[in-house]
Write an enzyme that holds these catalytic residues in place. Structure first.
Site, PDB file in Angstrom:
ATOM      1  N   LYS A  18       0.863  -1.194   0.000  1.00 15.33           N
ATOM      2  CA  LYS A  18       0.000   0.000   0.000  1.00 15.33           C
ATOM      3  C   LYS A  18       0.887   1.226   0.000  1.00 15.33           C
ATOM      4  CE  LYS A  18      -4.419   1.053   0.219  1.00 15.33           C
ATOM      5  NZ  LYS A  18      -5.582   0.232  -0.198  1.00 15.33           N
ATOM      6  N   ASP A  46      -7.027   4.427  -4.438  1.00 18.61           N
ATOM      7  CA  ASP A  46      -7.662   4.283  -3.117  1.00 18.61           C
ATOM      8  C   ASP A  46      -8.253   5.675  -2.836  1.00 18.61           C
ATOM      9  OD1 ASP A  46      -7.739   2.205  -0.714  1.00 18.61           O
ATOM     10  OD2 ASP A  46      -7.376   4.144   0.213  1.00 18.61           O
TER      11      ASP A  46
HETATM   12  P1  NDP Z   1     -12.855   7.932  -2.663  1.00 18.94           P
HETATM   13  O1  NDP Z   1     -11.789   8.933  -2.469  1.00 18.94           O
HETATM   14  O2  NDP Z   1     -13.425   7.721  -4.026  1.00 18.94           O
HETATM   15  O3  NDP Z   1     -14.083   8.249  -1.693  1.00 18.94           O
HETATM   16  C1  NDP Z   1     -13.918   8.312  -0.322  1.00 18.94           C
HETATM   17  C2  NDP Z   1     -15.225   8.720   0.325  1.00 18.94           C
HETATM   18  O4  NDP Z   1     -15.119   8.552   1.723  1.00 18.94           O
HETATM   19  C3  NDP Z   1     -15.581  10.177   0.078  1.00 18.94           C
HETATM   20  O5  NDP Z   1     -16.968  10.322   0.062  1.00 18.94           O
HETATM   21  C4  NDP Z   1     -14.963  10.863   1.291  1.00 18.94           C
HETATM   22  O6  NDP Z   1     -15.567  12.094   1.623  1.00 18.94           O
HETATM   23  C5  NDP Z   1     -15.203   9.830   2.372  1.00 18.94           C
HETATM   24  N1  NDP Z   1     -14.128   9.935   3.372  1.00 18.94           N
HETATM   25  C6  NDP Z   1     -12.817   9.695   3.188  1.00 18.94           C
HETATM   26  N2  NDP Z   1     -12.123   9.919   4.300  1.00 18.94           N
HETATM   27  C7  NDP Z   1     -13.008  10.319   5.206  1.00 18.94           C
HETATM   28  C8  NDP Z   1     -12.898  10.710   6.558  1.00 18.94           C
HETATM   29  N3  NDP Z   1     -11.709  10.729   7.195  1.00 18.94           N
HETATM   30  N4  NDP Z   1     -14.035  11.043   7.196  1.00 18.94           N
HETATM   31  C9  NDP Z   1     -15.229  11.016   6.549  1.00 18.94           C
HETATM   32  N5  NDP Z   1     -15.393  10.682   5.263  1.00 18.94           N
HETATM   33  C10 NDP Z   1     -14.297  10.332   4.609  1.00 18.94           C
HETATM   34  O7  NDP Z   1     -12.276   6.563  -2.096  1.00 18.94           O
HETATM   35  P2  NDP Z   1     -12.779   5.066  -2.342  1.00 18.94           P
HETATM   36  O8  NDP Z   1     -14.242   5.044  -2.540  1.00 18.94           O
HETATM   37  O9  NDP Z   1     -11.896   4.466  -3.357  1.00 18.94           O
HETATM   38  O10 NDP Z   1     -12.394   4.368  -0.952  1.00 18.94           O
HETATM   39  C11 NDP Z   1     -13.313   4.264   0.140  1.00 18.94           C
HETATM   40  C12 NDP Z   1     -12.863   3.168   1.076  1.00 18.94           C
HETATM   41  O11 NDP Z   1     -12.835   1.911   0.352  1.00 18.94           O
HETATM   42  C13 NDP Z   1     -11.451   3.309   1.655  1.00 18.94           C
HETATM   43  O12 NDP Z   1     -11.435   2.731   2.945  1.00 18.94           O
HETATM   44  C14 NDP Z   1     -10.596   2.457   0.721  1.00 18.94           C
HETATM   45  O13 NDP Z   1      -9.413   2.029   1.352  1.00 18.94           O
HETATM   46  C15 NDP Z   1     -11.553   1.306   0.476  1.00 18.94           C
HETATM   47  N6  NDP Z   1     -11.313   0.501  -0.713  1.00 18.94           N
HETATM   48  C16 NDP Z   1     -11.222   1.066  -1.954  1.00 18.94           C
HETATM   49  C17 NDP Z   1     -11.043   0.259  -3.064  1.00 18.94           C
HETATM   50  C18 NDP Z   1     -11.022   0.809  -4.439  1.00 18.94           C
HETATM   51  O14 NDP Z   1     -10.962   0.011  -5.379  1.00 18.94           O
HETATM   52  N7  NDP Z   1     -11.103   2.120  -4.643  1.00 18.94           N
HETATM   53  C19 NDP Z   1     -10.870  -1.199  -2.935  1.00 18.94           C
HETATM   54  C20 NDP Z   1     -11.061  -1.709  -1.585  1.00 18.94           C
HETATM   55  C21 NDP Z   1     -11.250  -0.868  -0.538  1.00 18.94           C
HETATM   56  P3  NDP Z   1     -14.821  13.473   1.245  1.00 18.94           P
HETATM   57  O15 NDP Z   1     -14.858  13.531  -0.252  1.00 18.94           O
HETATM   58  O16 NDP Z   1     -15.626  14.518   1.907  1.00 18.94           O
HETATM   59  O17 NDP Z   1     -13.416  13.357   1.780  1.00 18.94           O
HETATM   60  O1  2IT Z   2      -7.900  -1.473  -0.713  1.00 17.11           O
HETATM   61  C1  2IT Z   2      -7.858  -1.966  -1.858  1.00 17.11           C
HETATM   62  O2  2IT Z   2      -8.017  -3.177  -2.054  1.00 17.11           O
HETATM   63  C2  2IT Z   2      -7.662  -1.052  -2.990  1.00 17.11           C
HETATM   64  N1  2IT Z   2      -7.591   0.155  -2.785  1.00 17.11           N
HETATM   65  C3  2IT Z   2      -7.530  -1.595  -4.376  1.00 17.11           C
HETATM   66  C4  2IT Z   2      -6.140  -2.114  -4.613  1.00 17.11           C
HETATM   67  C5  2IT Z   2      -5.821  -2.520  -6.034  1.00 17.11           C
HETATM   68  O3  2IT Z   2      -4.638  -2.826  -6.254  1.00 17.11           O
HETATM   69  O4  2IT Z   2      -6.691  -2.543  -6.903  1.00 17.11           O
END
Ligand code: NDP
Ligand code: 2IT
Length: 451
Positions: A129, A169
């Site tokens: 990561k 992420d």
């Molecule tokens: P994005 O940046 O697309 O979206 C994140 C969302 O979460 C936004 O709405 C943001 O609000 C909110 N957010 C982030 N940090 C905070 C915080 N500290 N407090 C409150 N709200 C918060 O990210 P993703 O959708 O990609 O990721 C979301 C979660 O999913 C994370 O935990 C990530 O690690 C996990 N994840 C992502 C994957 C992927 O493929 N993208 C795969 C597996 C897991 P704001 O815009 O106001 O900051």
């Molecule tokens: O938390 C996760 O699994 C991710 N942000 C996606 C990682 C990836 O390599 O697609």
């Protein structure tokens, strides 16, 4: 509170000592060690050769300076990280997070969880990561590009399609991956498509990668509900966050007949009594990069907004909760409220969104609980499918790719459920995921000698 087996307690104490102050990392390690007592009772071999100690220690941690120039001509400095946690099963694989809260402990917890998650997918990928404490909020497109280029100027020497393959992420989506890929290509003079995943479709991306994490979590919860003869049809669902994972969770839940009542961002949450209007939310979040209050302004009737400091999205009654924002966003207090309101299933789209207290409360109440390292594995699994397409210079259809994703999620669900049964804890998906993931990594490490 679940305790760590007395044979594993010294290992945990050593993790605390060597990684002082890294609370999220301690939390993630503790949860896995709590599950491993049953494994060492059955397979004492895993206590030999310091295998568990080695699994808790990243193979390599890189911390670097990221200087860049803002639109006012001012020099800005951020800190960049890449933690290459474990490569027993394949090249390090895992996302990059840009958020002001990022520090080494957060990247380590994410890299640690990623190792087991990636093992659960059954694909040949290790765990890693990265990220930066850079805050993209309010930054112009030019600033984002210059930051990404500077970040990659250092990172490029540590990654490669056979070495380490980053992706997105929090704060890193298609735009940022494009800028980073462009800089990697310039620096190396190689069109090495498989070095990053989450690329746009027109230059080597995979269909269904954008949708994969949210769709995958929905498939996982669907499989859990099916074990109780239930489905999403007619269920009230609350999805926190409104980024990549949240948006495509909503899309799939709605296609399965669920009604999504509430969504959030860091400013607060909205409730839409008629069900979230996904086209409007996508326009606000994916196109305008706007805020939750824009939804209220656009929709008005039947919608209300609650400020982040005035209440929690988990106060909204629902049958299924799908936390999809960030770590520790769902506390014990929230879990108690959800249980009191009759929640029956929780699927973690985010990484470690439920606190240990919350998980305990859900499990004691008999709520179906899917931990992130299993439920959100669809994103990284589809990244591995993107790597396959890049390696074979091929490109699959959406349906073909989504069908692979659906099968992978079904397999992960079944592996977790069967492992929980085998280790005497039926229905405990946390234990099942931790053990099934651990055993795959441990077997590989064991076979490779003392590494
Ligand atoms: P994005 O940046 O697309 O979206 C994140 C969302 O979460 C936004 O709405 C943001 O609000 C909110 N957010 C982030 N940090 C905070 C915080 N500290 N407090 C409150 N709200 C918060 O990210 P993703 O959708 O990609 O990721 C979301 C979660 O999913 C994370 O935990 C990530 O690690 C996990 N994840 C992502 C994957 C992927 O493929 N993208 C795969 C597996 C897991 P704001 O815009 O106001 O900051
Ligand atoms: O938390 C996760 O699994 C991710 N942000 C996606 C990682 C990836 O390599 O697609």
């Amino acid at each position: 509170m679940v305790s760590v087996d007395e044979k594993l307690e010294p290992i945990f104490q050593e993790v605390l000592r060597r990684n002082a102050g890294e609370q999220e990392f301690h939390q993630a390690v503790r949860e896995v060690l709590e599950s491993l007592g049953r494994v060492i009772a059955k397979h004492p071999r895993y206590l030999e050769n310091a295998l568990i100690e080695r699994i808790c220690e990243p193979e390599r941690q890189i911390i670097f300076r990221v200087p860049w120039v803002d639109d006012q001509g001012q020099v800005q400095i951020n800190r960049g990280f890449r933690v290459q946690f474990n490569s027993a099963l394949g090249p390090y694989k895992g996302g990059i997070r840009f958020h002001p809260s990022v520090n080494v402990g957060i990247i380590k917890f994410l890299g640690f969880e990623q190792t087991f998650k990636n093992a659960l997918t059954g694909m040949p990928i290790g765990g890693g990561k990265g990220g930066s404490d850079f805050n993209p909020r309010g930054r112009s497109d030019g600033e984002i590009m210059r930051f990404c280029q500077s970040f990659m100027t250092e990172l490029h020497r540590h990654i490669g399609e056979y070495t380490d393959v980053p992706a997105g992420d929090i704060g890193v989506g298609g735009r940022e991956i494009g800028y980073m890929f462009g800089q990697y290509k310039r620096l190396t003079n190689r069109y090495e498509a498989g070095v990053l995943t989450g690329k746009a479709l027109f230059y080597g991306g995979s269909r269904a990668r954008t949708e994969a994490t949210g769709y995958g979590n929905t498939y996982f919860v669907q499989a859990m509900l099916a074990t109780k003869g239930q489905s999403f049809d007619g269920k009230k669902v609350v999805v926190s966050g409104s980024g990549n994972v949240a948006l495509y969770t909503i899309e799939k839940v709605q296609s399965f007949g669920g009604k999504v009542m509430a969504v959030s961002d860091s400013s607060g949450y909205i409730v839409d009594e008629s069900g979230i209007d996904l086209a409007l939310l996508k326009e606000i979040k994916e196109v305008r990069r706007g805020r939750m209050s824009d939804y209220l302004r656009a929709k008005g009737k039947g919608v209300y907004f609650v400020n982040a400091d005035a209440g929690s999205i988990w106060d909204v009654p629902c049958d299924v909760a799908m936390p999809s924002a960030t770590q520790n966003e769902l506390t014990g207090k929230d879990a108690r409220k959800l249980v009191a309101n009759g929640v029956t299933a929780v699927g973690e789209g985010a990484n470690m969104p439920s606190t240990p207290d919350a998980i305990r409360i859900f499990q004691e109440a008999g709520v179906l609980f899917a931990p992130g390292k299993a439920a959100n594995a669809g994103g990284v699994a589809t990244s591995a499918l993107e790597m396959q397409q890049n390696a074979s210079r091929d490109s699959w259809t959406f349906d073909q790719t989504e069908a692979r994703l659906a099968t992978i999620m079904r397999n992960i669900h079944d592996a977790c459920a069967e492992t929980a049964d085998e280790y005497g804890a039926p229905g405990d998906y946390v234990l099942g995921a931790n053990i099934a993931g651990f055993v795959r990594v441990a077997q590989a490490m064991d076979a490779l000698g003392v590494i």
